[in-house]
Design a protein around this motif. Structure first.
Motif, PDB file in Angstrom:
ATOM      1  N   ASN A  32       2.470   0.625  -4.402  1.00 53.52           N
ATOM      2  CA  ASN A  32       2.176   0.711  -2.983  1.00 53.52           C
ATOM      3  C   ASN A  32       1.520   2.056  -2.659  1.00 53.52           C
ATOM      4  O   ASN A  32       2.150   3.096  -2.719  1.00 53.52           O
ATOM      5  CB  ASN A  32       3.494   0.572  -2.216  1.00 53.52           C
ATOM      6  CG  ASN A  32       3.297   0.668  -0.724  1.00 53.52           C
ATOM      7  OD1 ASN A  32       2.346   1.288  -0.272  1.00 53.52           O
ATOM      8  ND2 ASN A  32       4.180   0.048   0.023  1.00 53.52           N
ATOM      9  N   PRO A  33       0.229   2.010  -2.330  1.00 55.42           N
ATOM     10  CA  PRO A  33      -0.487   3.273  -2.110  1.00 55.42           C
ATOM     11  C   PRO A  33       0.057   4.074  -0.935  1.00 55.42           C
ATOM     12  O   PRO A  33      -0.056   5.290  -0.900  1.00 55.42           O
ATOM     13  CB  PRO A  33      -1.923   2.830  -1.868  1.00 55.42           C
ATOM     14  CG  PRO A  33      -1.871   1.384  -1.583  1.00 55.42           C
ATOM     15  CD  PRO A  33      -0.610   0.841  -2.155  1.00 55.42           C
ATOM     16  N   ILE A  34       0.627   3.368   0.023  1.00 58.03           N
ATOM     17  CA  ILE A  34       1.182   4.076   1.181  1.00 58.03           C
ATOM     18  C   ILE A  34       2.317   4.976   0.719  1.00 58.03           C
ATOM     19  O   ILE A  34       2.402   6.139   1.099  1.00 58.03           O
ATOM     20  CB  ILE A  34       1.733   3.079   2.208  1.00 58.03           C
ATOM     21  CG1 ILE A  34       0.642   2.148   2.677  1.00 58.03           C
ATOM     22  CG2 ILE A  34       2.383   3.824   3.358  1.00 58.03           C
ATOM     23  CD1 ILE A  34       0.042   2.494   3.978  1.00 58.03           C
ATOM     24  N   PRO A  71       1.164   8.813  10.447  1.00 58.86           N
ATOM     25  CA  PRO A  71       0.990   7.354  10.401  1.00 58.86           C
ATOM     26  C   PRO A  71       1.358   6.757   9.046  1.00 58.86           C
ATOM     27  O   PRO A  71       1.744   5.599   8.956  1.00 58.86           O
ATOM     28  CB  PRO A  71      -0.486   7.157  10.712  1.00 58.86           C
ATOM     29  CG  PRO A  71      -1.120   8.474  10.534  1.00 58.86           C
ATOM     30  CD  PRO A  71      -0.077   9.525  10.660  1.00 58.86           C
ATOM     31  N   ILE A  72       1.214   7.548   8.001  1.00 59.84           N
ATOM     32  CA  ILE A  72       1.564   7.036   6.676  1.00 59.84           C
ATOM     33  C   ILE A  72       3.049   6.702   6.637  1.00 59.84           C
ATOM     34  O   ILE A  72       3.455   5.643   6.170  1.00 59.84           O
ATOM     35  CB  ILE A  72       1.264   8.083   5.592  1.00 59.84           C
ATOM     36  CG1 ILE A  72      -0.202   8.454   5.610  1.00 59.84           C
ATOM     37  CG2 ILE A  72       1.710   7.580   4.242  1.00 59.84           C
ATOM     38  CD1 ILE A  72      -1.011   7.777   4.575  1.00 59.84           C
ATOM     39  N   ALA A  73       3.836   7.619   7.155  1.00 62.68           N
ATOM     40  CA  ALA A  73       5.277   7.389   7.160  1.00 62.68           C
ATOM     41  C   ALA A  73       5.604   6.155   7.998  1.00 62.68           C
ATOM     42  O   ALA A  73       6.429   5.324   7.617  1.00 62.68           O
ATOM     43  CB  ALA A  73       5.992   8.605   7.715  1.00 62.68           C
ATOM     44  N   LEU A  74       4.930   6.035   9.125  1.00 60.68           N
ATOM     45  CA  LEU A  74       5.157   4.875   9.986  1.00 60.68           C
ATOM     46  C   LEU A  74       4.810   3.586   9.264  1.00 60.68           C
ATOM     47  O   LEU A  74       5.549   2.608   9.324  1.00 60.68           O
ATOM     48  CB  LEU A  74       4.326   4.998  11.259  1.00 60.68           C
ATOM     49  CG  LEU A  74       4.839   6.042  12.248  1.00 60.68           C
ATOM     50  CD1 LEU A  74       3.876   6.172  13.415  1.00 60.68           C
ATOM     51  CD2 LEU A  74       6.211   5.615  12.750  1.00 60.68           C
ATOM     52  N   SER A  75       3.674   3.612   8.581  1.00 63.25           N
ATOM     53  CA  SER A  75       3.262   2.408   7.861  1.00 63.25           C
ATOM     54  C   SER A  75       4.288   2.055   6.802  1.00 63.25           C
ATOM     55  O   SER A  75       4.649   0.889   6.626  1.00 63.25           O
ATOM     56  CB  SER A  75       1.921   2.624   7.174  1.00 63.25           C
ATOM     57  OG  SER A  75       0.931   2.892   8.114  1.00 63.25           O
ATOM     58  N   LEU A  76       4.723   3.064   6.099  1.00 68.74           N
ATOM     59  CA  LEU A  76       5.682   2.804   5.034  1.00 68.74           C
ATOM     60  C   LEU A  76       6.946   2.188   5.627  1.00 68.74           C
ATOM     61  O   LEU A  76       7.525   1.264   5.076  1.00 68.74           O
ATOM     62  CB  LEU A  76       6.035   4.102   4.321  1.00 68.74           C
ATOM     63  CG  LEU A  76       7.027   3.945   3.162  1.00 68.74           C
ATOM     64  CD1 LEU A  76       6.436   3.025   2.106  1.00 68.74           C
ATOM     65  CD2 LEU A  76       7.365   5.290   2.546  1.00 68.74           C
ATOM     66  N   VAL A 134      -3.084  -3.028   6.313  1.00 72.27           N
ATOM     67  CA  VAL A 134      -3.790  -3.334   7.550  1.00 72.27           C
ATOM     68  C   VAL A 134      -3.037  -4.459   8.245  1.00 72.27           C
ATOM     69  O   VAL A 134      -2.382  -5.270   7.600  1.00 72.27           O
ATOM     70  CB  VAL A 134      -5.251  -3.771   7.322  1.00 72.27           C
ATOM     71  CG1 VAL A 134      -6.102  -2.609   6.893  1.00 72.27           C
ATOM     72  CG2 VAL A 134      -5.336  -4.912   6.330  1.00 72.27           C
ATOM     73  N   ASP A 135      -3.130  -4.478   9.558  1.00 72.94           N
ATOM     74  CA  ASP A 135      -2.375  -5.473  10.307  1.00 72.94           C
ATOM     75  C   ASP A 135      -3.097  -6.820  10.370  1.00 72.94           C
ATOM     76  O   ASP A 135      -2.510  -7.824  10.764  1.00 72.94           O
ATOM     77  CB  ASP A 135      -2.127  -4.973  11.732  1.00 72.94           C
ATOM     78  CG  ASP A 135      -1.297  -3.698  11.714  1.00 72.94           C
ATOM     79  OD1 ASP A 135      -0.609  -3.453  10.709  1.00 72.94           O
ATOM     80  OD2 ASP A 135      -1.345  -2.947  12.703  1.00 72.94           O
ATOM     81  N   GLY A 136      -4.357  -6.801  10.026  1.00 64.95           N
ATOM     82  CA  GLY A 136      -5.110  -8.045  10.071  1.00 64.95           C
ATOM     83  C   GLY A 136      -6.471  -7.849   9.435  1.00 64.95           C
ATOM     84  O   GLY A 136      -6.889  -6.721   9.172  1.00 64.95           O
ATOM     85  N   LEU A 137      -7.151  -8.954   9.205  1.00 62.23           N
ATOM     86  CA  LEU A 137      -8.430  -8.907   8.506  1.00 62.23           C
ATOM     87  C   LEU A 137      -9.503  -9.669   9.286  1.00 62.23           C
ATOM     88  O   LEU A 137      -9.239 -10.736   9.839  1.00 62.23           O
ATOM     89  CB  LEU A 137      -8.242  -9.569   7.148  1.00 62.23           C
ATOM     90  CG  LEU A 137      -8.574  -8.823   5.855  1.00 62.23           C
ATOM     91  CD1 LEU A 137      -8.185  -7.376   5.915  1.00 62.23           C
ATOM     92  CD2 LEU A 137      -7.926  -9.523   4.683  1.00 62.23           C
ATOM     93  N   LEU A 138     -10.690  -9.088   9.280  1.00 61.67           N
ATOM     94  CA  LEU A 138     -11.852  -9.727   9.886  1.00 61.67           C
ATOM     95  C   LEU A 138     -12.842  -9.923   8.756  1.00 61.67           C
ATOM     96  O   LEU A 138     -13.243  -8.944   8.116  1.00 61.67           O
ATOM     97  CB  LEU A 138     -12.436  -8.772  10.929  1.00 61.67           C
ATOM     98  CG  LEU A 138     -12.759  -9.239  12.318  1.00 61.67           C
ATOM     99  CD1 LEU A 138     -11.702 -10.159  12.866  1.00 61.67           C
ATOM    100  CD2 LEU A 138     -12.916  -8.035  13.222  1.00 61.67           C
TER     101      LEU A 138
END
Lengths: 346, 346
Positions: free
Chosen positions: A50-52, B51-56, B118-122
């Motif tokens: 996990n890169p994060i 934000p990294i910590a949040l994502s984790l 990512v939360d979603g993909l386009l």
DNA sequence: TTGAAAGCGCTAACAC
DNA sequence: GTGTTAGCGCTTTCAA
């Protein structure tokens, strides 16, 4: 169905997570058998670190941030291609942001990228940026930054630019050689490095050929031609001069196409009445009416060299003051917009 | 000189990190005084959550991934502008990746973006993608994906596309109305949705006008015109037909400019000998020689609507099967490449 | 050679 | 209203 972690592997194999970690990252002290076991299981379960988590751990992300004015511009998209191709091969990911030539967005993008722990930054300044503190601050804190194309004088680091002076000098000389004397210059805001460099080349070429530099032939477009009215006004002013120009040297994609559009609308013959040379990487120069004489920048190479310098900086932090500025040669491609069909044939 | 953390604040104020956290995120149960204290100190120290910590922590990143074939193409860069403008306002960051029309890179980019949480993909599919497992798998695992422009039939989710059928129908009808009868179609690989839709519109227009569809007038360019030789060969074949075309309807930017270049090289008069209509968002259509008749897609709006749908999906996960496909109207802009200067004036 | 434990920055369940 | 603690996934001392 969630991604598998090091913990899952440890549990499944009934060993500790640290052992798994060691096995995976090929640590020296580890039983080959254990290692093999782990590797095989990881492979089988399609384990991906996990890169994060990695980023959180050591503030490195194997990614670099790119901040450019805009994407919808051939020069910059070629730049990106150059950047991506090299970065990809060296195992870095590229995250692109547009400043849209706004200082605020440039700052916001910078902050975001930094908080996202990019390992370095590649920047081409927004035309409205005059305060460079957001970059200076980061550099002092040790974040590698390389500038390209639109670079700041005040910051010492690697820089990659086209030889703007020479490109301009060539373009202007070319116009003079085809017999033009009243050569106007349509350009971007004055505080951009590219503006002053191109202006200097233009001026030097004039003077070397005994043509006095005349400030009234120079127009600075604060929006760089993105606002149509701006183009029209600038050209309108030029045409209204007592001695209107017989050639216009335009300094960017937008200024060039804008200029062509205005002249076309006014039914001015190119190049007979006014010749045009553009400092532009527009992809269809050959197909325009008339085909456009252009000073082309090696955008792809610029991008490539810039990432190389950046990644070198990231991986081998070096003593301050040992920075290089690379000038890449532009090429003048002569077409009908400056010399006409007849002349070109001979 | 490192970034300040919640811990630093706690230490400085002699309170616990959780209190700081609560104060910062405006939690309900907290002493207004403490809160004020924390807020002020955080402000003063210019605290920014990592934000990294949040994502984790919660596998959310307030960012969306965009995977498109390439950036150096006006249609896609306009798409990105649309995407960015909306995402930015809604507090999401946009991470862009190019597949360069390669299946492998599409998969690699997808994996990377997913691992980056990512939360979603386009997504706009690579032209060489035929296996959709990498997307199907993710959707099943609950990752919101919205497709745009080049969309897969097999996957059920929101999709945003131009009305390709209608655009093609209009373009072809227009050519027929100007008296053309042998209308060729130069297009992209057949497994792209845009190819089949545009082909269908072309075909229907022919048949509605009593012109039989003739497969030998259709050429599929597997590289979408990115390889010059491909264009030349395809057009060469068309011109070598017993009854060569009197018009060519080209399906993309590259195919259009490539076609113009080849015809120009062969000194074929446009539109007298061969008329051209391109399905393209190229920015300088007006300035080409001759000015190009084009079917233009509302790229900006397409991008905007696609992110809106995606973010809605992210923030309000909905029951399956309730997806919508949006068709946006194209517009046919008539210029000299199809009707000639004379005709246009009247 | 391996395991236990701490820590990267943050949040939240649970105590007090 | 506030503190303690555990945990997100991973690496890395320190001990054994």
């Amino acid at each position: 169905m969630e991604a598998i972690t090091i913990k899952d592997i440890a549990r499944a194999l009934n060993i500790s997570t640290s052992t798994v970690s060691r096995a995976l990252r090929n640590s020296y002290e580890i039983n080959p058998e254990t290692k093999k076991l782990v590797m095989e299981y990881a492979e089988k379960m399609n384990y991906r670190p996990n890169p994060i988590a990695l980023s959180l751990k050591d503030s490195k992300s194997k990614s670099i941030g790119v901040i450019i004015p805009e994407i919808a511009n051939h020069f910059f998209s070629q730049l990106i291609n150059g950047i991506e191709s090299i970065a990809y091969n060296l195992g870095y990911h590229v995250v692109i942001f547009q400043s849209h030539d706004s200082y605020e967005r440039e700052v916001a993008n910078t902050n975001y990228l930094v908080s996202r722990k990019v390992d370095g930054l590649l920047v081409s300044l927004a035309s409205l940026t005059t305060n460079l503190f957001h970059f200076q601050d980061l550099m002092e804190r040790g974040l590698p930054i390389v500038f390209l194309d639109r670079v700041p004088k005040e910051i010492e680091t690697h820089k990659v630019v086209a030889d703007n002076f020479d490109g301009s000098y060539q373009a202007t000389s070319h116009l003079i050689q085809t017999g033009k004397r009243r050569i106007a210059h349509l350009t971007s805001p004055i505080y951009l490095s590219i503006t002053t460099e191109r202006l200097a080349g233009y001026r030097k070429a004039l003077e070397d050929n005994g043509i006095p530099f005349d400030e009234s032939y120079v127009r600075y477009c604060i929006y760089g031609g993105k606002v149509v009215a701006e183009n029209e006004e600038a050209i309108g002013e030029l045409l209204a001069l007592p001695e209107p120009p017989d050639a216009i040297f335009t300094a960017s994609d937008r200024l060039t196409t804008g200029c062509l559009a205005v002249l076309q609308k006014r039914r001015i013959k190119i190049p007979e009445e006014i010749a045009i040379v553009g400092f532009t990487n527009i992809s269809v120069a050959e197909l325009l009416n008339p085909p456009l004489t252009a000073v082309v920048q090696p955008a792809l190479e610029m991008g490539q060299q810039a990432v190389e310098l950046l990644i070198r900086l990231i991986e081998h932090p070096q003593k301050k003051g040992d920075y290089e500025i690379r000038f890449l040669q532009t090429s003048l491609i002569t077409r009908e917009s400056s010399v006409g069909k007849q002349a070109l044939k001979t």
